[in-house]
Scaffold this active site. Structure first.
Site, short mmCIF file in Angstrom:
data_model
loop_
_atom_site.label_atom_id
_atom_site.label_comp_id
_atom_site.label_asym_id
_atom_site.label_seq_id
_atom_site.Cartn_x
_atom_site.Cartn_y
_atom_site.Cartn_z
N CYS A 149 -34.57 -75.72 30.14
CA CYS A 149 -35.39 -75.76 31.35
C CYS A 149 -36.01 -74.39 31.64
O CYS A 149 -37.23 -74.28 31.83
CB CYS A 149 -34.57 -76.25 32.52
SG CYS A 149 -32.93 -75.50 32.66
N1 LIG Z 1 -29.49 -80.36 34.04
C1 LIG Z 1 -30.62 -79.83 33.59
O1 LIG Z 1 -31.49 -79.42 34.37
C2 LIG Z 1 -30.87 -79.73 32.11
C3 LIG Z 1 -32.13 -79.27 31.71
C4 LIG Z 1 -32.38 -79.15 30.33
C5 LIG Z 1 -31.40 -79.48 29.42
N2 LIG Z 1 -30.19 -79.90 29.85
C6 LIG Z 1 -29.18 -80.21 28.83
O2 LIG Z 1 -28.97 -81.61 28.80
C7 LIG Z 1 -27.60 -81.88 28.49
C8 LIG Z 1 -27.00 -82.70 29.61
O3 LIG Z 1 -27.08 -81.93 30.80
P1 LIG Z 1 -26.72 -82.53 32.23
O4 LIG Z 1 -27.15 -81.53 33.20
O5 LIG Z 1 -27.20 -83.94 32.35
O6 LIG Z 1 -25.12 -82.54 32.15
P2 LIG Z 1 -24.08 -83.46 32.93
O7 LIG Z 1 -24.66 -83.91 34.22
O8 LIG Z 1 -22.80 -82.72 32.96
O9 LIG Z 1 -23.94 -84.74 31.97
C9 LIG Z 1 -23.32 -84.65 30.71
C10 LIG Z 1 -23.26 -86.02 30.06
O10 LIG Z 1 -22.60 -85.90 28.80
C11 LIG Z 1 -21.42 -86.74 28.79
N3 LIG Z 1 -20.34 -86.03 28.09
C12 LIG Z 1 -19.71 -84.90 28.50
N4 LIG Z 1 -18.80 -84.50 27.57
C13 LIG Z 1 -18.85 -85.41 26.57
C14 LIG Z 1 -18.16 -85.58 25.33
N5 LIG Z 1 -17.23 -84.71 24.93
N6 LIG Z 1 -18.48 -86.64 24.55
C15 LIG Z 1 -19.42 -87.53 24.93
N7 LIG Z 1 -20.11 -87.45 26.10
C16 LIG Z 1 -19.82 -86.41 26.89
C17 LIG Z 1 -21.10 -86.98 30.25
O11 LIG Z 1 -20.41 -88.23 30.35
P3 LIG Z 1 -19.11 -88.50 31.25
O12 LIG Z 1 -19.53 -89.57 32.18
O13 LIG Z 1 -18.08 -88.94 30.28
O14 LIG Z 1 -18.76 -87.21 31.93
C18 LIG Z 1 -22.48 -87.04 30.86
O15 LIG Z 1 -23.04 -88.31 30.65
C19 LIG Z 1 -26.92 -80.51 28.33
O16 LIG Z 1 -26.86 -80.14 26.99
C20 LIG Z 1 -27.83 -79.58 29.11
O17 LIG Z 1 -27.77 -78.25 28.66
C21 LIG Z 1 -29.91 -80.06 31.18
#
Ligand SMILES: NC(=O)c1ccc[n+]([C@@H]2O[C@H](COP(=O)([O-])OP(=O)(O)OC[C@H]3O[C@@H](n4cnc5c(N)ncnc54)[C@H](OP(=O)(O)O)[C@@H]3O)[C@@H](O)[C@H]2O)c1
Length: 354
Positions: A157
């Protein structure tokens, strides 16, 4: 008789997180696709709308655990991985080797040099062969490569807002790529949905702070793309801040002008021309500056410009929504490019305001 076209089948891994949830919201608006598989480890078995009550259209669909022994790889044509970094590596490799299209939202395939990844993320890169075949998914830089890609590393981001703010100035050598200072302020959803003490309401509201000074993991990613545009290795200062809002990133860039006789109007024309055909980058009229509010829920990046004649610096301000152009929206933009759909399909919304 009307020909019935088969919709592209889509899986979202990590669909219970913020980026995954935003993907589901946007995918529902896309006429060419159908979501066939959504995963969560903690919420496996639960309906999607019990975890995200706003996603009412998914009330018949339940989360599943990731389990490739059950044939999940055959249940979709294209897989979005919204998983934490490290977790995405093997999953992406498995699907890629099965011939599937993968768009990875994590950081696992963004850094072209695996040694840089290992240094900043403190974990081995086990999928180096596949890393070489990955395309960095910033359409404004790599659209033609994305068209042919099977694995796209969706940009971070902060890098999205920072790099889009600099491309026109660097391409035309209007600023020195050395000594760049990039200062970003992000809403709290950028940190994901998993709770941590420093992210709870009482810690965040009523103030704001800088964090990860000189060590933030998006620094090498910004440097990689700024170096690619400049044609030389660049090191820069990047300082992120956490502000008490849900979504949005405002970035301010300070860059020294190479030609101090260049006027703001001329620089503005360079930016306008550079982005004239870009559907999601809007260079604001002179005197207007971006606000995160104006891009909320959209895939747009707004860009504002000023010159400070007292310091001979170009000041660039960009605003994006971290969950949309900074994550899910850009991922859909990449999908549209990979699949040959019109690029704005499903992501042509205006901001929610106020
Ligand atoms: N948030 C942002 O603004 C943003 C922007 C750009 C990129 N990203 C990237 O996008 C990705 C997701 O970010 P997010 O902000 O959506 O994170 P998040 O809200 O913490 O969601 C993480 C997701 O991954 C799952 N997960 C966690 N650990 C896991 C494991 N060991 N095996 C399988 N599934 C697992 C979680 O499922 P559960 O229901 O099991 O917890 C949840 O669905 C990250 O790599 C982040 O760096 C995020």
């Amino acid at each position: 008789m009307k020909k019935i076209e088969k919709k592209l089948q889509i899986a979202v891994f990590g669909a219970s997180g913020y980026a995954g949830g935003e993907l589901l919201r946007l995918l529902h608006l896309h006429p060419e696709v159908a979501v066939t598989l959504v995963t969560s480890e903690k919420s496996a078995g639960k309906p999607v709308d019990s975890v995200f009550p706003h996603l009412t259209a998914y009330n018949q669909m339940a989360f599943e655990r990731i389990d490739f022994t059950s044939g999940q790889a055959d249940r979709a044509d294209l897989f979005f991985l919204a998983l934490p970094h490290k977790t995405a590596q093997k999953t992406a490799a498995f699907l890629f080797n099965k011939g599937k299209c993968v768009i990875d939202l994590s950081a696992d395939f963004r850094l072209r040099n695996p040694a840089v990844y290992e240094k900043w993320y403190q974990t081995p890169h086990t999928e180096r062969a596949i890393l070489k075949k990955t395309v960095y998914g910033l359409p404004e830089l790599y659209r033609s490569k994305i068209r042919r890609a099977k694995l796209v590393a969706n940009p971070g981001c902060y890098p999205t807002g920072a790099v889009l703010g600099l491309i026109p100035a660097l391409r035309k050598s209007l600023v020195e790529p050395e000594n760049l200072v990039i200062d970003s302020k992000s809403g709290v959803s950028g940190a994901g949905r998993a709770g941590r003490q420093e992210l709870i309401f009482s810690e965040i509201s009523g103030g704001f702070k800088a964090y990860s000074l000189a060590v933030h993991r998006h620094t090498p990613e910004i440097e990689q793309e700024i170096s690619a545009v400049s044609g030389r290795d660049i090191t820069l200062d990047f300082t992120p801040h956490l502000v008490p809002m849900n979504r949005g990133i405002l970035t301010t860039i300070y860059a020294r002008l190479t030609d101090t006789k260049m006027t703001l109007k001329e620089i503005h024309t360079v930016y306008r021309r550079a982005y004239a055909k870009e559907p999601f980058v809007k260079v604001l009229p002179l005197g207007q500056y971006p606000s995160t509010k104006n891009v909320q829920g959209t895939n747009f990046c707004h860009v504002g410009l000023q010159v400070n004649p007292r310091t001979d610096r170009l000041l660039v301000v960009t605003a994006i929504d971290n969950l949309t152009k900074g994550a899910a929206g850009q991922a859909l933009q990449n999908m549209n490019i990979m699949m040959g759909y019109e690029e704005m399909t499903g992501i042509n919304s205006m901001a929610v305001f106020p």
